[in-house]
Motif scaffolding. Structure first.
Motif, short mmCIF file in Angstrom:
data_model
loop_
_atom_site.label_atom_id
_atom_site.label_comp_id
_atom_site.label_asym_id
_atom_site.label_seq_id
_atom_site.Cartn_x
_atom_site.Cartn_y
_atom_site.Cartn_z
N LEU A 1 0.83 -1.20 0.00
CA LEU A 1 0.00 0.00 0.00
C LEU A 1 0.86 1.25 0.00
O LEU A 1 1.98 1.25 0.53
CB LEU A 1 -0.89 0.01 1.24
CG LEU A 1 -1.75 -1.22 1.50
CD1 LEU A 1 -2.52 -1.05 2.80
CD2 LEU A 1 -2.70 -1.45 0.34
N GLU B 1 0.44 5.72 0.60
CA GLU B 1 -0.44 6.70 1.24
C GLU B 1 -1.59 7.04 0.29
O GLU B 1 -1.40 7.09 -0.91
CB GLU B 1 0.33 7.98 1.56
CG GLU B 1 1.32 7.79 2.68
CD GLU B 1 1.97 9.09 3.09
OE1 GLU B 1 1.65 10.16 2.52
OE2 GLU B 1 2.79 9.05 4.00
N ALA C 1 -3.61 4.84 2.01
CA ALA C 1 -4.24 3.58 2.42
C ALA C 1 -3.85 3.14 3.84
O ALA C 1 -4.73 2.78 4.63
CB ALA C 1 -3.95 2.49 1.40
N ASP D 1 -4.66 13.33 -1.32
CA ASP D 1 -6.03 13.10 -1.79
C ASP D 1 -7.00 13.58 -0.72
O ASP D 1 -7.74 12.79 -0.15
CB ASP D 1 -6.27 11.61 -2.06
CG ASP D 1 -5.50 11.09 -3.25
OD1 ASP D 1 -5.27 9.88 -3.28
OD2 ASP D 1 -5.15 11.87 -4.13
N ALA E 1 -11.93 11.50 -3.85
CA ALA E 1 -10.67 10.74 -3.85
C ALA E 1 -10.66 9.74 -2.70
O ALA E 1 -10.22 8.60 -2.87
CB ALA E 1 -9.48 11.69 -3.75
N LEU E 2 -11.15 10.15 -1.54
CA LEU E 2 -11.19 9.24 -0.40
C LEU E 2 -12.17 8.09 -0.68
O LEU E 2 -11.88 6.94 -0.36
CB LEU E 2 -11.58 9.98 0.88
CG LEU E 2 -11.64 9.13 2.14
CD1 LEU E 2 -10.31 8.41 2.40
CD2 LEU E 2 -12.03 9.99 3.33
N ARG F 1 -10.40 5.58 -2.78
CA ARG F 1 -9.45 4.77 -2.02
C ARG F 1 -10.18 3.73 -1.18
O ARG F 1 -9.76 2.58 -1.07
CB ARG F 1 -8.59 5.63 -1.08
CG ARG F 1 -7.71 6.68 -1.73
CD ARG F 1 -6.62 6.17 -2.66
NE ARG F 1 -7.07 5.82 -3.98
CZ ARG F 1 -7.42 6.66 -4.97
NH1 ARG F 1 -7.42 7.94 -4.79
NH2 ARG F 1 -7.81 6.21 -6.14
N GLU G 1 -11.26 0.83 -3.30
CA GLU G 1 -10.13 -0.05 -3.59
C GLU G 1 -9.84 -0.97 -2.41
O GLU G 1 -9.57 -2.16 -2.58
CB GLU G 1 -8.88 0.77 -3.93
CG GLU G 1 -8.98 1.52 -5.23
CD GLU G 1 -7.86 2.54 -5.41
OE1 GLU G 1 -7.02 2.73 -4.49
OE2 GLU G 1 -7.83 3.17 -6.48
N LEU G 2 -9.89 -0.42 -1.19
CA LEU G 2 -9.63 -1.22 -0.01
C LEU G 2 -10.73 -2.25 0.25
O LEU G 2 -10.46 -3.35 0.72
CB LEU G 2 -9.44 -0.31 1.21
CG LEU G 2 -8.14 0.50 1.20
CD1 LEU G 2 -8.16 1.57 2.30
CD2 LEU G 2 -6.94 -0.40 1.36
#
Length: 95
Positions: A40, A42, A44, A73, A78-79, A82, A85-86
């Motif tokens: 990962l 940043e 994440a 981000d 953007a958050l 992320r 994705e997680l």
């Protein structure tokens, strides 16, 4: 019928379910349940740390990260990306 909208709560796995090792600009995260090691960058690792097992909404997480970290981000969209994705990786649960 009411006009209620569901609020998603994002949760990280218990701390003992992850083995975390910083590696320069990457952070290696071994997820015991899946047996997968994730590399990962940043933000994440900061997201996982901030979420904890209790979980947070997107807006609460954004507020927490804004206070604790200087994120590149730093906006809601953007958050959300992320977090998506997680969730796909299995490192975050959404309910």
């Amino acid at each position: 019928m009411t006009g209620r909208t569901a609020v998603t709560i994002y949760r990280a796995p218990p701390a003992d379910a992850l083995l975390v090792a910083p590696l320069d600009e990457f952070t290696a995260v071994f997820h015991h349940a899946s047996g997968i090691t994730h590399l990962l960058t940043e933000p994440a690792p900061q997201i996982l740390h901030a979420l904890g097992e209790e979980g947070m909404t997107l807006d609460a997480l954004l507020a927490t990260l804004s206070v604790e970290y200087d994120l590149a981000d730093g906006d809601r969209e953007a958050l959300a990306a992320r977090l998506d994705e997680l969730v796909v990786s299995g490192l975050v649960a959404a309910a």
